[in-house]
Design an enzyme around this catalytic site. Structure first.
Site, PDB file in Angstrom:
ATOM      1  N   ASP A  83      47.378 -62.908-104.122  1.00 18.05           N
ATOM      2  CA  ASP A  83      46.419 -62.886-103.174  1.00 18.05           C
ATOM      3  C   ASP A  83      47.222 -62.538-102.035  1.00 18.05           C
ATOM      4  OD1 ASP A  83      44.977 -63.179-100.525  1.00 18.05           O
ATOM      5  OD2 ASP A  83      43.218 -63.279-101.683  1.00 18.05           O
ATOM      6  N   HIS A  84      47.997 -62.069-100.950  1.00 15.96           N
ATOM      7  CA  HIS A  84      48.572 -62.590-100.476  1.00 15.96           C
ATOM      8  C   HIS A  84      48.385 -63.750 -98.938  1.00 15.96           C
ATOM      9  CE1 HIS A  84      47.535 -58.619 -97.945  1.00 15.96           C
ATOM     10  NE2 HIS A  84      48.337 -59.132 -97.494  1.00 15.96           N
ATOM     11  N   HIS A  94      40.863 -61.827 -99.905  1.00 15.00           N
ATOM     12  CA  HIS A  94      41.707 -62.297 -98.966  1.00 15.00           C
ATOM     13  C   HIS A  94      40.428 -63.378 -98.028  1.00 15.00           C
ATOM     14  CE1 HIS A  94      44.126 -59.811 -99.669  1.00 15.00           C
ATOM     15  NE2 HIS A  94      44.023 -58.963 -98.947  1.00 15.00           N
TER      16      HIS A  94
HETATM   17  C1  BG6 Z   1      45.296 -55.168 -98.088  1.00 14.19           C
HETATM   18  C2  BG6 Z   1      44.485 -54.407 -98.030  1.00 14.19           C
HETATM   19  O1  BG6 Z   1      45.453 -56.539 -98.949  1.00 14.19           O
HETATM   20  O2  BG6 Z   1      45.675 -56.704 -97.247  1.00 14.19           O
HETATM   21  C3  BG6 Z   1      45.106 -53.597 -97.132  1.00 14.19           C
HETATM   22  O3  BG6 Z   1      44.701 -53.773 -99.282  1.00 14.19           O
HETATM   23  C4  BG6 Z   1      45.068 -54.373 -95.790  1.00 14.19           C
HETATM   24  O4  BG6 Z   1      44.121 -52.811 -96.659  1.00 14.19           O
HETATM   25  C5  BG6 Z   1      45.685 -55.363 -96.160  1.00 14.19           C
HETATM   26  O5  BG6 Z   1      45.534 -53.702 -94.560  1.00 14.19           O
HETATM   27  C6  BG6 Z   1      45.928 -56.569 -94.834  1.00 14.19           C
HETATM   28  O6  BG6 Z   1      46.499 -56.921 -94.988  1.00 14.19           O
HETATM   29  P1  BG6 Z   1      47.626 -57.576 -93.007  1.00 14.19           P
HETATM   30  O7  BG6 Z   1      48.540 -58.952 -93.923  1.00 14.19           O
HETATM   31  O8  BG6 Z   1      48.053 -57.194 -93.192  1.00 14.19           O
HETATM   32  O9  BG6 Z   1      47.075 -59.177 -92.558  1.00 14.19           O
END
Ligand code: BG6
Length: 526
Positions: free
Chosen positions: A203-204, A267
């Site tokens: 989960d980045h 997230h």
């Molecule tokens: C991803 C989603 O996990 O996270 C995307 O699939 C979203 O839809 C993205 O745009 C948002 O990531 P960040 O790091 O740009 O906030």
């Protein structure tokens, strides 16, 4: 207007960018499935290049891209060079030494012959380059291929369930399942081929510096943590707002997912868990997961009729972002023209625990909102005695203005930092309260490059540190909260979509959730 009071870093906080202090991982082979895709080009290769240039990678390693296209190593390297120039322009000029470690092997991941071909290439590279057979398999593909790939690499002998002197691990991108049943099924099937400790569910958001700093801030200081309770906190607002819509062919995936599955289940619930959890027993992966799991288990379930009162969904119609006209969701590429997929969700979650009973957590996320901003705002209660109130001017006494609630904001992105707003006396002859800020800003306080989430997470997976990955029971508990909402939506009437214009903060009904709590914040800078 607020007045900033800036926090300056202690001298030892300064460091040199790109210099590793921890030992690099052992020599490895990284097999990247989905290597011609958007995530690989936009995030993974730039992250690997930065790790390489920051001397975080060992002297010897090989990255083997895999995809359906028939490419030679040189063609693949040229494509990677192109992505690096686009998404990591500053570092890409010196990319050649890194690209010398990059290879390509076409393989149909659903065929045993294809996987045998991949295995032969991996073995040959490991022999030629003296690599010991430590292997990381990164699954950046459509989710339907997760299980076939794991089955394929296990069948080809590239990964074993048994303990071995070399390590063999799999990183799985989201979405991990489509609902609770499919997530449980995927997990169960993966365990036929892998040990739990070989699976890294990514989960980045957990790799973002500012998200990790939630732990440091809460548990590395004694002064704030006692305030994180129902005695002091009025409510919490978590916002993940995006300006993007369905650029490229994003709609092909998104139209089957929607905001609840795409962002809330993972997230946002992870952010909620980190801000609400009790101190973990230690900083070891298992203890942090245990502490987060407790939060998920205490979430009051939203089922049937509760859903209408606690959750608002929206879908954008045409509008404008930054002055530029943008189409409505249903007119986006690869999206069904009568789609009922939500691009916005706002919900109220309650945590039934000793610490948080009665403190609502409001979550909102959406595409095509006015600004890209992710923040967590902890709003504190007003002082118990209303000593300061707005009074009319009368005679010599006037302008005694009311205290406003103090708010602690974790700015996850952009403009990463932490801000505490509180009331102070405005200089002058009256007792006039004014909101001022204590500010901590990463950019001003640390003279170092802020690593991208994927840098940190790739390095952790290579080192075997699962702390910032999602354990299976956490992932399941998050699905347990989200799935009844999906069920209620499926069983209820069709939503009146579109119900917000692109470039606005979502449907008006989202405000209804916070009527008694002063409404949604307008994030700083908006
Ligand atoms: C991803 C989603 O996990 O996270 C995307 O699939 C979203 O839809 C993205 O745009 C948002 O990531 P960040 O790091 O740009 O906030």
């Amino acid at each position: 207007m607020t007045s900033p009071i800036t926090v300056h870093p202690a001298p030892e906080a300064q460091g040199s960018p790109f210099v590793s202090t921890a030992k690099p991982p052992a020599p490895f082979t990284l097999v990247l499935f989905g290597s011609n895709g958007d995530l690989a080009g936009r995030k993974l290769f730039p992250a690997l290049l930065r790790l390489f240039q920051g001397q975080h990678l060992p002297r010897e390693f090989a990255i083997v891209g895999n995809g359906r296209r028939d490419l030679r190593d040189e063609d693949f390297r040229a494509a990677v060079r192109g992505s690096l120039a686009e998404f990591s322009a500053a570092e890409s000029a010196g990319a050649d030494p890194f690209l010398a470690h990059v290879f390509y092997q076409r393989a149909d991941v659903t065929s045993a012959a294809g996987m045998q071909g991949l295995a032969q290439r991996v073995h040959a590279l490991e022999r030629e380059r003296g690599l010991p057979g430590n292997r990381l398999f990164y699954l950046a593909t459509d989710p339907e291929f997760f299980l076939p790939i794991v089955e394929g690499i296990a069948g080809a002998g590239l990964i074993r369930r048994e303990e071995a002197p070399q390590w063999e691990r799999v990183v799985i991108e989201k979405p991990f399942g489509f609902d609770l049943a499919s997530a449980l099924c995927l997990d169960h099937n993966l365990m036929r081929f892998l040990r739990p400790d070989q699976v890294y569910r990514i989960d980045h958001y957990l790799g973002k510096e500012t998200v990790q700093n939630l732990l440091a801030f809460r548990f590395g200081n004694a002064i704030f943590e006692p305030l994180f309770t129902r005695e002091h906190v009025d409510h919490v607002q978590i916002t993940v707002a995006e300006t993007v819509g369905m650029e490229g062919r994003r709609g092909a995936f998104y139209d089957h997912a929607g905001a609840l599955r795409d962002v809330v289940q993972n997230h946002m619930l992870q952010l909620l868990a980190l801000v609400a959890m009790d101190p973990p027993a230690t900083l070891k992966a298992g203890d942090i997961s245990d502490a987060k799991l407790k939060v998920f288990r205490n979430l009051a379930p939203l089922r049937g009729a509760d859903v209408a009162g606690h959750v608002v969904r929206g879908q954008y119609g045409p509008g404008a972002i930054g002055g530029q006209p943008v189409p409505g969701y249903r007119a986006e590429e690869a999206v069904d023209r009568s789609s009922a997929t939500e691009t916005f969700v706002a919900l109220r979650a309650d945590i039934e625990s000793w610490r948080w009973a009665g403190v609502p957590f409001f979550l909102r996320t959406g595409k095509r909102l006015p600004r890209r901003v992710t923040e967590i705002a902890v709003q504190f209660k007003l002082p118990p005695m209303r000593l300061f109130r707005t009074v009319e001017c009368a005679g010599d006494f006037c302008d005694l203005s009311e205290a406003k609630p103090s708010v602690l904001v974790f700015r996850i992105q952009p403009d990463e930092g932490i801000c505490l707003s509180f009331s102070a006396k405005r200089p002058g002859m009256q007792l006039d309260l004014h909101r001022v800020n204590f500010e901590f800003n990463y950019r001003d306080s640390f003279d170092v490059h802020l690593p991208e989430a994927y840098e940190r997470l790739l390095l952790d997976a290579l080192r075997g540190d699962g702390t910032l990955f999602t354990r299976s029971d956490e992932m399941e508990a998050a699905w347990e909260f989200v799935t009844p909402i999906l069920d209620a939506w499926r069983d209820g009437p069709a939503p009146p979509f579109p119900n917000y214009d692109a470039g606005t903060w979502g449907p008006a009904e989202a405000g209804r959730l916070l009527e008694a709590f002063g409404g949604w914040r307008v994030p700083a800078g908006a």
